[in-house]
Design a protein around this motif. Structure first.
Motif, mmCIF file in Angstrom:
data_model
loop_
_atom_site.group_PDB
_atom_site.id
_atom_site.type_symbol
_atom_site.label_atom_id
_atom_site.label_comp_id
_atom_site.label_asym_id
_atom_site.label_seq_id
_atom_site.Cartn_x
_atom_site.Cartn_y
_atom_site.Cartn_z
ATOM 1 N N ALA A 37 0.822 -1.438 0.186
ATOM 2 C CA ALA A 37 -0.053 0.134 0.158
ATOM 3 C C ALA A 37 0.609 1.263 -0.284
ATOM 4 O O ALA A 37 0.923 2.367 -1.194
ATOM 5 N N LYS A 38 1.881 1.432 1.269
ATOM 6 C CA LYS A 38 3.019 2.334 0.892
ATOM 7 C C LYS A 38 3.487 2.387 -0.684
ATOM 8 O O LYS A 38 3.389 3.833 -1.244
ATOM 9 N N GLU A 39 4.289 1.603 -0.886
ATOM 10 C CA GLU A 39 4.539 1.800 -3.041
ATOM 11 C C GLU A 39 3.470 1.972 -3.627
ATOM 12 O O GLU A 39 4.140 3.263 -4.200
ATOM 13 N N LEU A 40 2.182 1.552 -3.584
ATOM 14 C CA LEU A 40 1.364 1.846 -4.031
ATOM 15 C C LEU A 40 0.862 3.754 -4.280
ATOM 16 O O LEU A 40 0.800 4.326 -4.683
ATOM 17 N N ALA A 41 1.044 4.197 -3.092
ATOM 18 C CA ALA A 41 0.726 5.547 -2.653
ATOM 19 C C ALA A 41 1.896 6.495 -2.973
ATOM 20 O O ALA A 41 1.067 7.719 -3.391
ATOM 21 N N ALA A 42 2.872 6.287 -2.880
ATOM 22 C CA ALA A 42 4.168 6.113 -3.564
ATOM 23 C C ALA A 42 4.289 6.371 -4.839
ATOM 24 O O ALA A 42 4.869 7.576 -5.799
ATOM 25 N N THR A 43 3.815 5.513 -6.285
ATOM 26 C CA THR A 43 3.643 5.633 -7.249
ATOM 27 C C THR A 43 2.310 6.696 -7.692
ATOM 28 O O THR A 43 2.226 6.949 -8.890
ATOM 29 N N GLY A 44 1.682 6.761 -6.551
ATOM 30 C CA GLY A 44 0.541 7.711 -7.000
ATOM 31 C C GLY A 44 -1.312 6.370 -7.548
ATOM 32 O O GLY A 44 -2.603 7.272 -8.175
ATOM 33 N N ASN A 45 -0.925 5.356 -7.295
ATOM 34 C CA ASN A 45 -2.065 4.979 -7.499
ATOM 35 C C ASN A 45 -2.939 4.589 -6.351
ATOM 36 O O ASN A 45 -3.855 4.148 -6.117
ATOM 37 N N LEU A 46 -2.919 5.231 -5.505
ATOM 38 C CA LEU A 46 -3.322 4.317 -3.759
ATOM 39 C C LEU A 46 -3.604 6.261 -3.621
ATOM 40 O O LEU A 46 -2.530 6.404 -2.453
ATOM 41 N N THR B 173 -1.549 -6.448 -7.680
ATOM 42 C CA THR B 173 -1.079 -6.902 -6.733
ATOM 43 C C THR B 173 -1.109 -6.715 -5.406
ATOM 44 O O THR B 173 0.651 -7.055 -4.681
ATOM 45 N N LEU B 174 -1.916 -6.458 -4.543
ATOM 46 C CA LEU B 174 -1.927 -6.207 -3.379
ATOM 47 C C LEU B 174 -2.211 -7.999 -2.985
ATOM 48 O O LEU B 174 -2.364 -9.581 -3.559
ATOM 49 N N PRO B 175 -1.287 -7.858 -1.913
ATOM 50 C CA PRO B 175 -0.935 -9.733 -1.066
ATOM 51 C C PRO B 175 -2.333 -10.196 -0.372
ATOM 52 O O PRO B 175 -2.479 -11.515 -1.030
ATOM 53 N N LEU B 176 -3.383 -9.730 -0.200
ATOM 54 C CA LEU B 176 -4.408 -9.856 0.450
ATOM 55 C C LEU B 176 -5.935 -10.102 -0.314
ATOM 56 O O LEU B 176 -6.570 -10.244 -0.770
ATOM 57 N N ARG B 177 -5.436 -10.152 -2.234
ATOM 58 C CA ARG B 177 -6.163 -9.740 -3.417
ATOM 59 C C ARG B 177 -6.887 -11.191 -3.499
ATOM 60 O O ARG B 177 -8.365 -10.961 -3.566
ATOM 61 N N PRO B 178 -6.355 -12.321 -3.689
ATOM 62 C CA PRO B 178 -7.205 -13.229 -3.380
ATOM 63 C C PRO B 178 -7.858 -13.716 -2.026
ATOM 64 O O PRO B 178 -8.767 -14.442 -3.194
ATOM 65 N N TRP B 179 -8.178 -13.072 -1.285
ATOM 66 C CA TRP B 179 -9.243 -12.835 -0.006
ATOM 67 C C TRP B 179 -10.134 -11.932 -0.404
ATOM 68 O O TRP B 179 -10.786 -11.512 0.412
ATOM 69 N N MET B 180 -10.036 -11.025 -1.420
ATOM 70 C CA MET B 180 -11.107 -9.323 -1.327
ATOM 71 C C MET B 180 -11.732 -9.859 -2.289
ATOM 72 O O MET B 180 -12.280 -10.428 -3.654
ATOM 73 N N THR B 181 -13.061 -8.964 -2.064
ATOM 74 C CA THR B 181 -13.920 -9.104 -2.611
ATOM 75 C C THR B 181 -14.082 -7.503 -3.697
ATOM 76 O O THR B 181 -14.022 -6.617 -1.955
ATOM 77 N N LEU B 182 -14.393 -6.675 -4.666
ATOM 78 C CA LEU B 182 -14.353 -5.749 -5.036
ATOM 79 C C LEU B 182 -15.443 -4.866 -5.455
ATOM 80 O O LEU B 182 -16.052 -6.158 -6.071
ATOM 81 N N GLU C 133 -9.228 0.653 -16.418
ATOM 82 C CA GLU C 133 -10.080 -0.590 -16.117
ATOM 83 C C GLU C 133 -8.616 -1.363 -15.397
ATOM 84 O O GLU C 133 -8.629 -2.063 -14.414
ATOM 85 N N ASP C 134 -8.520 -1.648 -16.607
ATOM 86 C CA ASP C 134 -8.028 -2.961 -16.959
ATOM 87 C C ASP C 134 -6.569 -3.250 -15.456
ATOM 88 O O ASP C 134 -6.034 -3.879 -15.392
ATOM 89 N N GLU C 135 -5.901 -1.649 -16.276
ATOM 90 C CA GLU C 135 -4.952 -1.438 -15.425
ATOM 91 C C GLU C 135 -5.385 -1.477 -14.198
ATOM 92 O O GLU C 135 -3.709 -1.835 -13.141
ATOM 93 N N LEU C 136 -6.326 -0.837 -13.798
ATOM 94 C CA LEU C 136 -6.348 -0.752 -12.221
ATOM 95 C C LEU C 136 -6.251 -2.696 -11.901
ATOM 96 O O LEU C 136 -5.776 -2.506 -10.652
ATOM 97 N N HIS C 137 -6.982 -3.591 -12.505
ATOM 98 C CA HIS C 137 -7.052 -4.205 -11.583
ATOM 99 C C HIS C 137 -5.769 -5.632 -11.625
ATOM 100 O O HIS C 137 -5.281 -5.859 -10.635
ATOM 101 N N GLU C 138 -5.384 -5.445 -12.976
ATOM 102 C CA GLU C 138 -4.286 -5.741 -13.705
ATOM 103 C C GLU C 138 -3.014 -5.560 -12.594
ATOM 104 O O GLU C 138 -2.130 -6.554 -12.193
ATOM 105 N N LYS C 139 -2.463 -4.724 -12.907
ATOM 106 C CA LYS C 139 -1.418 -3.788 -12.153
ATOM 107 C C LYS C 139 -1.348 -2.801 -10.903
ATOM 108 O O LYS C 139 -0.291 -2.700 -10.310
ATOM 109 N N VAL C 140 -2.225 -3.197 -10.231
ATOM 110 C CA VAL C 140 -2.760 -2.048 -8.600
ATOM 111 C C VAL C 140 -3.442 -3.053 -8.024
ATOM 112 O O VAL C 140 -2.287 -3.557 -6.961
ATOM 113 N N LEU C 141 -4.761 -3.140 -8.267
ATOM 114 C CA LEU C 141 -5.345 -3.759 -7.370
ATOM 115 C C LEU C 141 -4.298 -5.664 -7.243
ATOM 116 O O LEU C 141 -4.563 -6.322 -6.390
#
Length: 101
Positions: free
Chosen positions: A32-41, A72-81, A62-70
């Motif tokens: 999350a800190k990395e994604l904040a630093a890149t402006g994605n969060l 990459t989150l370690p908890l993504r397999p457990w997430m509903t978005l 939206e494709d980039e959001l799902h593939e390259k941002v969300l």
């Protein structure tokens, strides 16, 4: 970059060890800190009394959001978005082209 409102509910699978949960949560904080630093969060909130998050996330589309941002989150397999694409409202006081800006 475009802005997206993202609602995230994380559900830990039954039988997952506490060590695995702790490891993923620690890795999630780092990412999350990395994604904040890149402006994605841009912003992230937790509604009072709830176990979900609501945030403003940014990506080219939206494709980039799902593939390259969300994705990459370690908890993504457990997430509903729930993802909602946003655009500036003409009366948004934060708009750079707003008359009072």
């Amino acid at each position: 970059m475009r802005e997206f409102l993202v609602e995230i509910t994380t559900t830990v699978p039954e039988g997952t060890s506490q060590d695995e949960v702790d490891r993923r949560r620690a890795a999630e904080a780092v990412r999350a800190k990395e994604l904040a630093a890149t402006g994605n969060l841009a912003r992230l909130w937790r509604p009072v009394g709830e176990l979900r998050s609501v945030g403003i996330w940014c990506a080219a589309d939206e494709d980039e959001l799902h593939e390259k941002v969300l994705g990459t989150l370690p908890l993504r397999p457990w997430m509903t978005l729930t993802v909602t694409a946003l655009e500036s409202h003409p009366n948004d006081p934060g708009r750079s082209d707003h008359p009072s800006a």
